[in-house]
Write a protein that holds these residues in place. Sequence first.
Motif, PDB file in Angstrom:
ATOM      1  N   LEU A  52       0.820  -1.203   0.000  1.00 34.26           N
ATOM      2  CA  LEU A  52       0.000   0.000   0.000  1.00 34.26           C
ATOM      3  C   LEU A  52       0.858   1.258   0.000  1.00 34.26           C
ATOM      4  O   LEU A  52       0.568   2.224  -0.722  1.00 34.26           O
ATOM      5  N   GLU A  53       1.947   1.243   0.758  1.00 36.27           N
ATOM      6  CA  GLU A  53       2.862   2.393   0.785  1.00 36.27           C
ATOM      7  C   GLU A  53       3.455   2.647  -0.599  1.00 36.27           C
ATOM      8  O   GLU A  53       3.486   3.781  -1.080  1.00 36.27           O
ATOM      9  N   ALA A  54       3.908   1.587  -1.269  1.00 30.63           N
ATOM     10  CA  ALA A  54       4.484   1.729  -2.610  1.00 30.63           C
ATOM     11  C   ALA A  54       3.416   2.189  -3.609  1.00 30.63           C
ATOM     12  O   ALA A  54       3.673   3.062  -4.439  1.00 30.63           O
ATOM     13  N   PHE A  55       2.220   1.624  -3.518  1.00 35.30           N
ATOM     14  CA  PHE A  55       1.119   2.002  -4.415  1.00 35.30           C
ATOM     15  C   PHE A  55       0.779   3.479  -4.256  1.00 35.30           C
ATOM     16  O   PHE A  55       0.639   4.203  -5.240  1.00 35.30           O
ATOM     17  N   ASN A  56       0.667   3.932  -3.021  1.00 35.99           N
ATOM     18  CA  ASN A  56       0.339   5.336  -2.756  1.00 35.99           C
ATOM     19  C   ASN A  56       1.431   6.278  -3.248  1.00 35.99           C
ATOM     20  O   ASN A  56       1.160   7.361  -3.754  1.00 35.99           O
ATOM     21  N   ALA A  79      -0.105   9.250  -1.700  1.00 38.70           N
ATOM     22  CA  ALA A  79       0.600   9.497  -0.436  1.00 38.70           C
ATOM     23  C   ALA A  79       0.549  10.966  -0.080  1.00 38.70           C
ATOM     24  O   ALA A  79       0.423  11.336   1.078  1.00 38.70           O
ATOM     25  N   ALA A  80       0.637  11.830  -1.069  1.00 40.92           N
ATOM     26  CA  ALA A  80       0.604  13.275  -0.818  1.00 40.92           C
ATOM     27  C   ALA A  80      -0.753  13.697  -0.294  1.00 40.92           C
ATOM     28  O   ALA A  80      -0.855  14.570   0.557  1.00 40.92           O
ATOM     29  N   ILE A  81      -1.801  13.063  -0.782  1.00 42.24           N
ATOM     30  CA  ILE A  81      -3.147  13.393  -0.336  1.00 42.24           C
ATOM     31  C   ILE A  81      -3.355  12.948   1.102  1.00 42.24           C
ATOM     32  O   ILE A  81      -3.863  13.688   1.930  1.00 42.24           O
ATOM     33  N   SER A  82      -2.914  11.721   1.409  1.00 43.70           N
ATOM     34  CA  SER A  82      -3.158  11.190   2.750  1.00 43.70           C
ATOM     35  C   SER A  82      -2.187  11.742   3.786  1.00 43.70           C
ATOM     36  O   SER A  82      -2.552  11.945   4.929  1.00 43.70           O
ATOM     37  N   ALA A  83      -0.938  12.005   3.392  1.00 44.01           N
ATOM     38  CA  ALA A  83       0.060  12.451   4.354  1.00 44.01           C
ATOM     39  C   ALA A  83       0.256  13.966   4.356  1.00 44.01           C
ATOM     40  O   ALA A  83       0.806  14.516   5.294  1.00 44.01           O
ATOM     41  N   ASP A 120       2.338  15.437   2.590  1.00 38.28           N
ATOM     42  CA  ASP A 120       3.782  15.617   2.458  1.00 38.28           C
ATOM     43  C   ASP A 120       4.172  15.546   0.988  1.00 38.28           C
ATOM     44  O   ASP A 120       4.027  14.518   0.359  1.00 38.28           O
ATOM     45  N   SER A 121       4.675  16.617   0.435  1.00 42.25           N
ATOM     46  CA  SER A 121       5.011  16.653  -0.987  1.00 42.25           C
ATOM     47  C   SER A 121       6.220  15.784  -1.326  1.00 42.25           C
ATOM     48  O   SER A 121       6.452  15.488  -2.481  1.00 42.25           O
ATOM     49  N   MET A 122       7.005  15.377  -0.350  1.00 46.85           N
ATOM     50  CA  MET A 122       8.181  14.552  -0.609  1.00 46.85           C
ATOM     51  C   MET A 122       7.875  13.057  -0.502  1.00 46.85           C
ATOM     52  O   MET A 122       8.723  12.241  -0.787  1.00 46.85           O
ATOM     53  N   ALA A 123       6.658  12.681  -0.101  1.00 50.03           N
ATOM     54  CA  ALA A 123       6.325  11.279   0.134  1.00 50.03           C
ATOM     55  C   ALA A 123       5.889  10.546  -1.131  1.00 50.03           C
ATOM     56  O   ALA A 123       5.620   9.376  -1.085  1.00 50.03           O
ATOM     57  N   TYR A 124       5.818  11.227  -2.256  1.00 51.45           N
ATOM     58  CA  TYR A 124       5.343  10.571  -3.453  1.00 51.45           C
ATOM     59  C   TYR A 124       6.198  10.961  -4.652  1.00 51.45           C
ATOM     60  O   TYR A 124       6.998  11.880  -4.587  1.00 51.45           O
ATOM     61  N   ILE A 125       5.979  10.243  -5.741  1.00 57.54           N
ATOM     62  CA  ILE A 125       6.680  10.542  -6.979  1.00 57.54           C
ATOM     63  C   ILE A 125       5.935  11.684  -7.666  1.00 57.54           C
ATOM     64  O   ILE A 125       4.723  11.596  -7.861  1.00 57.54           O
ATOM     65  N   PRO A 126       6.616  12.773  -8.034  1.00 61.69           N
ATOM     66  CA  PRO A 126       5.941  13.899  -8.699  1.00 61.69           C
ATOM     67  C   PRO A 126       5.211  13.453  -9.966  1.00 61.69           C
ATOM     68  O   PRO A 126       5.638  12.511 -10.635  1.00 61.69           O
ATOM     69  N   ALA A 127       4.125  14.118 -10.296  1.00 63.17           N
ATOM     70  CA  ALA A 127       3.263  13.722 -11.412  1.00 63.17           C
ATOM     71  C   ALA A 127       4.026  13.567 -12.729  1.00 63.17           C
ATOM     72  O   ALA A 127       3.774  12.638 -13.487  1.00 63.17           O
ATOM     73  N   ASP A 128       4.972  14.463 -13.012  1.00 59.40           N
ATOM     74  CA  ASP A 128       5.705  14.386 -14.278  1.00 59.40           C
ATOM     75  C   ASP A 128       6.724  13.252 -14.314  1.00 59.40           C
ATOM     76  O   ASP A 128       7.233  12.924 -15.376  1.00 59.40           O
ATOM     77  N   GLU A 129       7.012  12.626 -13.171  1.00 60.17           N
ATOM     78  CA  GLU A 129       7.972  11.524 -13.116  1.00 60.17           C
ATOM     79  C   GLU A 129       7.310  10.175 -12.867  1.00 60.17           C
ATOM     80  O   GLU A 129       7.987   9.157 -12.791  1.00 60.17           O
ATOM     81  N   ARG A 130       5.992  10.158 -12.724  1.00 61.57           N
ATOM     82  CA  ARG A 130       5.280   8.911 -12.447  1.00 61.57           C
ATOM     83  C   ARG A 130       5.292   7.998 -13.652  1.00 61.57           C
ATOM     84  O   ARG A 130       5.226   8.452 -14.796  1.00 61.57           O
ATOM     85  N   PRO A 131       5.328   6.692 -13.397  1.00 60.84           N
ATOM     86  CA  PRO A 131       5.271   5.750 -14.518  1.00 60.84           C
ATOM     87  C   PRO A 131       3.896   5.739 -15.159  1.00 60.84           C
ATOM     88  O   PRO A 131       2.903   6.115 -14.535  1.00 60.84           O
TER      89      PRO A 131
END
Length: 116
Positions: free
Chosen positions: A32-36, A42-46, A48-59
């Motif tokens: 779940l952590e990796a999925f978020n 993760a940014a929505i739930s936490a 924290d802007s550093m807890a997730y992969i930025p939109a332009d870098e997401r797979p």
Amino acid sequence: MKYYLIGERELVIAFALAGVEGAVAVNRGEALEAFNRVTGRAAISAGDSMAYIPADERPKVLIITEEVAVWLEDEILQWQLEGCYPLIVEIPGIHGHLEGKKTLTDSIREAVGIHV
């Protein structure tokens, strides 16, 4: 196109040799952590802007093993209903298909109605 894998350690290592990043998940919490992180939830739930992969870098394609798919069934269904990237693709784990799961070939046969 960028890919990402969430699954067993052996598969993450094998895919890394082909240039695909990934995260090892041995339980629902890690999955779940990796999925978020990959989807940006993760940014929505936490908050924290550093807890997730930025939109332009997401797979664009998220590959998960069947075992991870079972752990995250509700989250995956919700994600697919939203119609967002990454596209989620299930693959068998290191020990093969889980009992009762359809293979890709079975799904194609069911959709098309032709045995290939």
